[in-house]
Design a protein around this motif. Structure first.
Motif, PDB file in Angstrom:
ATOM      1  N   GLU A 102      -1.144 -11.059  12.963  1.00 35.09           N
ATOM      2  CA  GLU A 102      -0.023 -11.464  12.108  1.00 35.09           C
ATOM      3  C   GLU A 102      -0.584 -11.715  10.715  1.00 35.09           C
ATOM      4  N   VAL A 103       0.301 -11.819   9.739  1.00 33.23           N
ATOM      5  CA  VAL A 103      -0.164 -12.036   8.374  1.00 33.23           C
ATOM      6  C   VAL A 103      -0.384 -13.530   8.140  1.00 33.23           C
ATOM      7  N   PRO A 104      -1.605 -13.943   7.781  1.00 36.62           N
ATOM      8  CA  PRO A 104      -1.814 -15.361   7.472  1.00 36.62           C
ATOM      9  C   PRO A 104      -0.998 -15.756   6.232  1.00 36.62           C
ATOM     10  N   GLY A 105      -0.349 -16.913   6.301  1.00 37.09           N
ATOM     11  CA  GLY A 105       0.543 -17.346   5.217  1.00 37.09           C
ATOM     12  C   GLY A 105      -0.097 -17.255   3.848  1.00 37.09           C
ATOM     13  N   GLU A 106      -1.380 -17.643   3.758  1.00 40.95           N
ATOM     14  CA  GLU A 106      -2.015 -17.691   2.432  1.00 40.95           C
ATOM     15  C   GLU A 106      -2.274 -16.301   1.853  1.00 40.95           C
ATOM     16  N   HIS A 107      -2.210 -15.260   2.682  1.00 41.58           N
ATOM     17  CA  HIS A 107      -2.487 -13.905   2.169  1.00 41.58           C
ATOM     18  C   HIS A 107      -1.238 -13.030   2.113  1.00 41.58           C
ATOM     19  N   ARG A 108      -0.110 -13.641   2.399  1.00 45.15           N
ATOM     20  CA  ARG A 108       1.130 -12.881   2.535  1.00 45.15           C
ATOM     21  C   ARG A 108       1.491 -12.114   1.257  1.00 45.15           C
ATOM     22  N   THR A 109       1.432 -12.785   0.122  1.00 46.46           N
ATOM     23  CA  THR A 109       1.866 -12.162  -1.131  1.00 46.46           C
ATOM     24  C   THR A 109       0.957 -10.992  -1.498  1.00 46.46           C
ATOM     25  N   VAL A 110      -0.344 -11.227  -1.363  1.00 47.22           N
ATOM     26  CA  VAL A 110      -1.313 -10.184  -1.725  1.00 47.22           C
ATOM     27  C   VAL A 110      -1.180  -8.970  -0.805  1.00 47.22           C
ATOM     28  N   LEU A 111      -1.078  -9.219   0.495  1.00 46.32           N
ATOM     29  CA  LEU A 111      -0.959  -8.095   1.432  1.00 46.32           C
ATOM     30  C   LEU A 111       0.324  -7.309   1.191  1.00 46.32           C
ATOM     31  N   ARG A 112       1.390  -8.042   0.929  1.00 41.02           N
ATOM     32  CA  ARG A 112       2.657  -7.354   0.671  1.00 41.02           C
ATOM     33  C   ARG A 112       2.523  -6.473  -0.567  1.00 41.02           C
ATOM     34  N   ARG A 113       1.878  -7.007  -1.594  1.00 42.82           N
ATOM     35  CA  ARG A 113       1.735  -6.219  -2.823  1.00 42.82           C
ATOM     36  C   ARG A 113       0.881  -4.962  -2.592  1.00 42.82           C
ATOM     37  N   LEU A 114      -0.200  -5.114  -1.840  1.00 48.75           N
ATOM     38  CA  LEU A 114      -1.048  -3.941  -1.557  1.00 48.75           C
ATOM     39  C   LEU A 114      -0.282  -2.879  -0.769  1.00 48.75           C
ATOM     40  N   ILE A 115       0.490  -3.318   0.212  1.00 47.53           N
ATOM     41  CA  ILE A 115       1.237  -2.368   1.057  1.00 47.53           C
ATOM     42  C   ILE A 115       2.346  -1.703   0.237  1.00 47.53           C
ATOM     43  N   VAL A 116       3.005  -2.477  -0.599  1.00 43.56           N
ATOM     44  CA  VAL A 116       4.066  -1.896  -1.431  1.00 43.56           C
ATOM     45  C   VAL A 116       3.472  -0.902  -2.438  1.00 43.56           C
ATOM     46  N   THR A 117       2.334  -1.234  -3.020  1.00 41.83           N
ATOM     47  CA  THR A 117       1.724  -0.332  -4.004  1.00 41.83           C
ATOM     48  C   THR A 117       1.298   0.973  -3.342  1.00 41.83           C
ATOM     49  N   GLN A 118       0.677   0.870  -2.158  1.00 44.26           N
ATOM     50  CA  GLN A 118       0.322   2.088  -1.423  1.00 44.26           C
ATOM     51  C   GLN A 118       1.590   2.852  -1.046  1.00 44.26           C
ATOM     52  N   GLY A 119       2.578   2.137  -0.499  1.00 49.57           N
ATOM     53  CA  GLY A 119       3.815   2.773  -0.039  1.00 49.57           C
ATOM     54  C   GLY A 119       4.542   3.491  -1.163  1.00 49.57           C
ATOM     55  N   ASP A 120       4.499   2.931  -2.351  1.00 46.69           N
ATOM     56  CA  ASP A 120       5.236   3.493  -3.484  1.00 46.69           C
ATOM     57  C   ASP A 120       4.706   4.861  -3.916  1.00 46.69           C
ATOM     58  N   THR A 121       3.406   5.088  -3.707  1.00 48.99           N
ATOM     59  CA  THR A 121       2.835   6.379  -4.121  1.00 48.99           C
ATOM     60  C   THR A 121       3.358   7.524  -3.246  1.00 48.99           C
ATOM     61  N   GLU A 122       3.771   7.214  -2.019  1.00 52.88           N
ATOM     62  CA  GLU A 122       4.124   8.275  -1.059  1.00 52.88           C
ATOM     63  C   GLU A 122       5.409   8.998  -1.481  1.00 52.88           C
ATOM     64  N   PRO A 123       6.548   8.270  -1.632  1.00 54.76           N
ATOM     65  CA  PRO A 123       7.752   8.956  -2.116  1.00 54.76           C
ATOM     66  C   PRO A 123       7.582   9.435  -3.554  1.00 54.76           C
ATOM     67  N   ALA A 124       6.753   8.727  -4.338  1.00 49.91           N
ATOM     68  CA  ALA A 124       6.572   9.131  -5.743  1.00 49.91           C
ATOM     69  C   ALA A 124       6.065  10.561  -5.830  1.00 49.91           C
ATOM     70  N   SER A 125       5.075  10.910  -4.998  1.00 47.69           N
ATOM     71  CA  SER A 125       4.492  12.254  -5.115  1.00 47.69           C
ATOM     72  C   SER A 125       5.506  13.316  -4.683  1.00 47.69           C
ATOM     73  N   VAL A 126       6.346  12.991  -3.719  1.00 49.41           N
ATOM     74  CA  VAL A 126       7.401  13.935  -3.311  1.00 49.41           C
ATOM     75  C   VAL A 126       8.343  14.186  -4.501  1.00 49.41           C
ATOM     76  N   GLU A 127       8.680  13.110  -5.199  1.00 50.87           N
ATOM     77  CA  GLU A 127       9.579  13.239  -6.357  1.00 50.87           C
ATOM     78  C   GLU A 127       8.921  14.058  -7.467  1.00 50.87           C
ATOM     79  N   GLN A 128       7.640  13.804  -7.706  1.00 51.48           N
ATOM     80  CA  GLN A 128       6.930  14.545  -8.757  1.00 51.48           C
ATOM     81  C   GLN A 128       6.939  16.045  -8.495  1.00 51.48           C
ATOM     82  N   GLN A 129       6.881  16.412  -7.207  1.00 47.72           N
ATOM     83  CA  GLN A 129       6.669  17.818  -6.838  1.00 47.72           C
ATOM     84  C   GLN A 129       7.953  18.526  -6.445  1.00 47.72           C
ATOM     85  N   ARG A 130       9.103  17.916  -6.682  1.00 45.33           N
ATOM     86  CA  ARG A 130      10.323  18.442  -6.057  1.00 45.33           C
ATOM     87  C   ARG A 130      10.768  19.797  -6.575  1.00 45.33           C
TER      88      ARG A 130
END
Ligand SMILES: [Fe+2]
Ligand SMILES: [Fe+2]
Length: 471
Positions: A102-130
């Motif tokens: 599970e996500v430790p409370g003290e690392h929640r914000t950082v982990l969420r940000r890392l996952i969102v930043t990684q996740g954002d690149t995935e649809p972004a590249s599809v959009e770039q190449q459409r």
């Protein structure tokens, strides 16, 4: 071994049907994903049958199935590599303790940000190449583009699964936002710079998959070390798919070099532009561009965030087991820092230099392909050699941003930079020339003038197979 549920609405190996709430939440996200795909996915090809690989599990021998499918009917699923039994944290202050389920409370914000930043690149590249499909050099290449696109879509699913499962309401909101940002949008752009410029010609596509997907590989390798075990399992399987994306980039550039070298071997002073070929100086300028903006994705050379991620066990080094010790408290890394006199070497505590550690491994990995390109030139008796520019060249992130360097890394004045920029980076006329080459070639077995045909096909099919069906 996890059970694979392929007949569910969302194919998965995470026993989704045993968690009704989560299943319902993801099933509500699914139609939104599909409408994003229909709006922002490959333009003009959604009704075509494409010979694609679909993940159906994570078994090393048989994880993928190949068949014709219309892209909107693609079975995007959630697949995690099997957990390693009794896995322990491999680095940082928590070294040797059990990993987190599970996500430790003290690392929640950082982990969420890392996952969102990684996740954002995935649809972004599809959009770039459409729009890229409209200028494809062959059906084989068109198919590879769509393969990369649908798998980036699956990587978005991978990150959204983590957000929904482990981050509650905030996670669900982030998952919505991942479908709302748009590459290049003035008001709501994608998070990282390199993912906001359209990729509308294939030279850039091949360099993007060579350099920018390779950044993805190294970020995933570092996250695969994470103490947050679900993130580790997810990224380990994503790496399996990512290998093909870099193959597309490497062989794409290699085939361009091959084509140009074949002509130069016969006619060393041929007018390459007259023949519709890509000259090596132009290729070097595009390489300089994509390499330098991909280096920016690693973040600053000296970073207290990177140090705290390492300390906490959130993000490690690539293949942490290759390093002799995992605390990284006693050593330093020498980094050249801009100063009044030009550059001075600073010994940076290793934890603060973790972005740079990852970037240097990335550079070494990038060099391997460049060596292959140069072997083709050498074999053809062509003198030109491609090179990676200095990591100081053309940087917008980190300690070199705001300073001017030439491709060898020598400090120069802003005036010299402005005067010589077009020698080193794609100019307006380069872009116009490359755009002029992008005539679609859609007859099976035929390829565009500027690239050599592929040596082999996909999954045992011949290179001239009809990989995308045009009726
Ligand atoms: Fe990806
Ligand atoms: Fe990728």
């Amino acid at each position: 071994m996890s059970r694979v549920e392929l007949d569910e609405r969302i194919p998965n190996n995470v026993s989704l049907s045993s968690d009704r709430r989560l299943q319902r939440a993801l099933e509500q996200w699914q139609p939104k994903f599909l409408s994003w795909w229909n709006e922002m996915g490959p333009e003009g090809f959604q009704a075509r049958d494409v010979y694609l690989r679909t993940a159906i599990g994570t078994d090393a021998r048989g994880w993928a199935h190949f068949d014709f499918v219309r892209m909107p009917d693609y079975r995007w699923g959630i697949f995690l590599a099997d957990p390693v039994p009794d896995r322990r944290i491999g680095f940082g202050d928590e070294l040797g303790k059990p990993v987190w389920q599970e996500v430790p409370g003290e690392h929640r914000t950082v982990l969420r940000r890392l996952i969102v930043t990684q996740g954002d690149t995935e649809p972004a590249s599809v959009e770039q190449q459409r729009r890229l499909g409209h200028g494809c050099p062959s059906l084989y290449d068109l198919r590879n583009l769509f393969q990369v696109n649908v798998e980036e879509g699956r990587h978005l699913w991978a990150m959204v699964y983590l957000l929904h499962t482990y981050f509650g309401r905030d996670g669900r909101e982030e998952a919505e936002a991942l479908l709302q940002r748009r590459s290049g949008d003035a008001d709501n752009p994608r998070i990282l710079g390199a993912f906001n410029a359209p990729i509308d010609e294939w030279l850039s596509f091949f360099l993007f998959t060579y350099f920018t997907d390779r950044d993805g590989k190294f970020q995933l390798l570092a996250l695969a070390e994470s103490a947050f075990d679900p993130l580790s399992c997810t990224t380990r399987f994503m790496l399996t798919e990512e290998a093909h994306h870099m193959f597309v980039g490497e062989t794409g550039v290699l085939r361009i070099v091959q084509r140009t070298a074949d002509v130069l071997r016969e006619r060393p002073d041929a007018d390459l532009h007259k023949l519709g070929l890509i000259d090596l100086a132009l290729l070097q300028r595009y390489l300089n561009f994509w390499y330098s903006i991909s280096l920016d994705l690693f973040g600053s050379e000296i970073s207290s965030n990177a140090a705290s991620y390492f300390a906490a066990g959130i993000k490690g080094r690539a293949r942490e087991e290759h390093h002799a010790e995992h605390l990284a408290l006693a050593s330093t890394l020498d980094i050249e820092r801009p100063c009044e006199a030009g550059l001075r070497v600073e010994s940076v505590p290793l934890r603060n230099a973790m972005n740079e550690v990852l970037r240097r491994e990335y550079s070494e990995d990038s060099q391997r392909g460049v060596d292959k390109f140069n072997r083709v030139l050498e074999a053809a008796g062509v003198d030109f050699r491609l090179t990676l520019p200095s990591p100081r060249f053309h940087r917008e992130q980190g300690i070199y941003a705001g300073h001017c360097f030439d491709p060898r890394g020598e400090p120069i004045s802003p005036a010299e930079w402005r005067a010589r920029r077009d020698e080193w980076l794609p100019s307006a006329s380069d872009r116009a020339y490359v755009a002029s080459l992008m005539h679609p070639v859609t007859e099976p077995g035929k390829v565009a003038s500027w690239i050599a045909p592929p040596k082999t096909g996909i999954k045992g099919r011949p290179p001239d197979y009809e990989y995308v069906r045009f009726d």
